[in-house]
Design a protein around this motif. Structure first.
Motif, PDB file in Angstrom:
ATOM      1  N   ASN A 128       0.054  25.613 105.419  1.00  0.00           N
ATOM      2  CA  ASN A 128      -0.525  24.338 104.966  1.00  0.00           C
ATOM      3  C   ASN A 128      -1.061  23.500 106.114  1.00  0.00           C
ATOM      4  O   ASN A 128      -1.197  22.271 106.000  1.00  0.00           O
ATOM      5  N   ASN A 129      -1.423  24.142 107.219  1.00  0.00           N
ATOM      6  CA  ASN A 129      -1.861  23.390 108.398  1.00  0.00           C
ATOM      7  C   ASN A 129      -3.302  22.920 108.353  1.00  0.00           C
ATOM      8  O   ASN A 129      -3.763  22.260 109.298  1.00  0.00           O
ATOM      9  N   PHE A 130      -4.026  23.200 107.267  1.00  0.00           N
ATOM     10  CA  PHE A 130      -5.298  22.506 107.103  1.00  0.00           C
ATOM     11  C   PHE A 130      -5.048  21.002 107.069  1.00  0.00           C
ATOM     12  O   PHE A 130      -5.924  20.207 107.429  1.00  0.00           O
ATOM     13  N   GLY A 131      -3.842  20.620 106.674  1.00  0.00           N
ATOM     14  CA  GLY A 131      -3.472  19.212 106.634  1.00  0.00           C
ATOM     15  C   GLY A 131      -3.626  18.489 107.949  1.00  0.00           C
ATOM     16  O   GLY A 131      -3.738  17.259 107.991  1.00  0.00           O
ATOM     17  N   GLN A 159      -4.872  27.111 105.086  1.00  0.00           N
ATOM     18  CA  GLN A 159      -3.995  27.015 103.922  1.00  0.00           C
ATOM     19  C   GLN A 159      -3.781  25.554 103.540  1.00  0.00           C
ATOM     20  O   GLN A 159      -3.557  24.693 104.391  1.00  0.00           O
ATOM     21  N   SER A 160      -3.846  25.276 102.238  1.00  0.00           N
ATOM     22  CA  SER A 160      -3.584  23.943 101.733  1.00  0.00           C
ATOM     23  C   SER A 160      -3.042  24.074 100.309  1.00  0.00           C
ATOM     24  O   SER A 160      -2.659  25.161  99.878  1.00  0.00           O
ATOM     25  N   ARG A 161      -3.002  22.945  99.610  1.00  0.00           N
ATOM     26  CA  ARG A 161      -2.581  22.987  98.209  1.00  0.00           C
ATOM     27  C   ARG A 161      -3.272  21.884  97.437  1.00  0.00           C
ATOM     28  O   ARG A 161      -3.653  20.853  98.001  1.00  0.00           O
ATOM     29  N   ASP A 162      -3.469  22.133  96.161  1.00  0.00           N
ATOM     30  CA  ASP A 162      -4.014  21.118  95.272  1.00  0.00           C
ATOM     31  C   ASP A 162      -2.899  20.128  94.986  1.00  0.00           C
ATOM     32  O   ASP A 162      -1.919  20.453  94.313  1.00  0.00           O
ATOM     33  N   PRO A 163      -3.006  18.895  95.491  1.00  0.00           N
ATOM     34  CA  PRO A 163      -1.878  17.968  95.387  1.00  0.00           C
ATOM     35  C   PRO A 163      -1.557  17.535  93.969  1.00  0.00           C
ATOM     36  O   PRO A 163      -0.416  17.147  93.686  1.00  0.00           O
ATOM     37  N   VAL A 164      -2.530  17.585  93.068  1.00  0.00           N
ATOM     38  CA  VAL A 164      -2.280  17.078  91.716  1.00  0.00           C
ATOM     39  C   VAL A 164      -1.620  18.110  90.806  1.00  0.00           C
ATOM     40  O   VAL A 164      -1.300  17.808  89.657  1.00  0.00           O
ATOM     41  N   ALA A 207      -5.393  19.228 100.268  1.00  0.00           N
ATOM     42  CA  ALA A 207      -6.742  19.231  99.705  1.00  0.00           C
ATOM     43  C   ALA A 207      -6.918  20.373  98.720  1.00  0.00           C
ATOM     44  O   ALA A 207      -6.682  21.535  99.054  1.00  0.00           O
ATOM     45  N   ALA A 208      -7.349  20.042  97.507  1.00  0.00           N
ATOM     46  CA  ALA A 208      -7.718  21.065  96.530  1.00  0.00           C
ATOM     47  C   ALA A 208      -8.934  21.837  97.038  1.00  0.00           C
ATOM     48  O   ALA A 208      -9.652  21.363  97.930  1.00  0.00           O
ATOM     49  N   PRO A 209      -9.204  23.028  96.499  1.00  0.00           N
ATOM     50  CA  PRO A 209     -10.351  23.805  96.987  1.00  0.00           C
ATOM     51  C   PRO A 209     -11.677  23.055  96.955  1.00  0.00           C
ATOM     52  O   PRO A 209     -12.466  23.157  97.909  1.00  0.00           O
TER      53      PRO A 209
END
Length: 248
Positions: A128-131, A159-164, A207-209
């Motif tokens: 998740n280090n795109f953060g 790598q990230s994640r869709d926060p919602v 961040a979502a895609p």
């Protein structure tokens, strides 16, 4: 970090096999991390999307936010020339002790000063280090700096994640608060705590895609594809890896 909380935790885990950092958000929310075991895990223990993502790695690698060096060590084992960076001196110390051949204390915001142009074929931002791009405002500059130290046909593995993608009422309230103040829903203001240690407050972005695609749009990068959990995974949690390529 003025007080290297994550470094202290990684040293303790290295020395005694125990340690969990606490994440504190600016709305008062407190969360417990996956623990030191996560930072020391081998590829067989990684999330499936990370194992698939490293198959996209080519050539010389910059591992951004290396932690204890789990990705760097795996890629060295595959024959890659890896430079691992982290803002935490303790993390870099632990990564070196574990066998990472080139680990340096470098902030992602300073990569253009720390490395020559065209130094890397792959930029790695797993875990998740795109953060680490920070905010919607700082992301384009940091992405341009990463492109500057990358080759003309480089790949950014982010790598990230869709926060919602959550039912947690506290997270959803935080997302709404962000929207009200003109921020992306996944914009986090946070710090890391461990025992008596506490890092400085810093910005971190989930961040979502489609958000990732928008953030790279005004930079030398293009989002080429996403790697998402297999459909049979029951609770993907919004995690994914973006495969981002230079467009020049």
């Amino acid at each position: 970090m003025e007080d290297d909380a994550i470094g202290a935790m990684l040293r303790d885990y290295r020395d005694g096999g125990d340690g969990y950092e606490i994440v504190e958000r600016d709305d008062g929310w407190i969360g417990i991390s996956a623990g030191g075991e996560y930072y020391f895990s081998g590829p067989e223990e990684w999330p499936e999307i990370e194992r698939r993502a490293i198959d996209h790695v080519e050539g010389r690698v910059l591992d951004v936010g290396c932690g204890a060096g789990r990705h760097a060590l795996a890629l060295q084992g595959r024959g890659h020339d890896v430079t691992a960076i982290d803002v935490s001196p303790g993390a870099v110390e632990v990564a070196e002790d574990r066998g990472v051949e080139d680990a340096r204390v470098v902030d992602v915001a300073d990569v253009a000063e720390a490395f020559d142009p065209g130094s890397f074929d792959t930029i790695l931002m797993l875990g998740n280090n795109f953060g680490l791009v920070g905010t919607a405002e700082t992301a384009p500059e940091r992405l341009r700096d990463l492109a500057e130290v990358a080759t003309e046909d480089a790949t950014l593995i982010a790598q990230s994640r869709d926060p919602v993608v959550t039912d947690d009422e506290h997270h959803r309230a935080y997302h709404e608060k962000n929207r009200e103040r003109g921020r992306l829903p996944g914009a986090l203001r946070m710090r890391v705590r461990y025992e008596v240690h506490a890092s400085d407050w810093f910005d971190y972005l989930m961040a979502a895609p489609d958000t990732m695609e928008e953030l790279v749009a005004d930079t030398p990068w293009d989002l080429s594809e996403t790697i998402e959990p297999d459909e049979q995974v029951t609770d993907p949690g919004g995690d994914y890896v973006g495969i981002v390529r230079t467009n020049g």
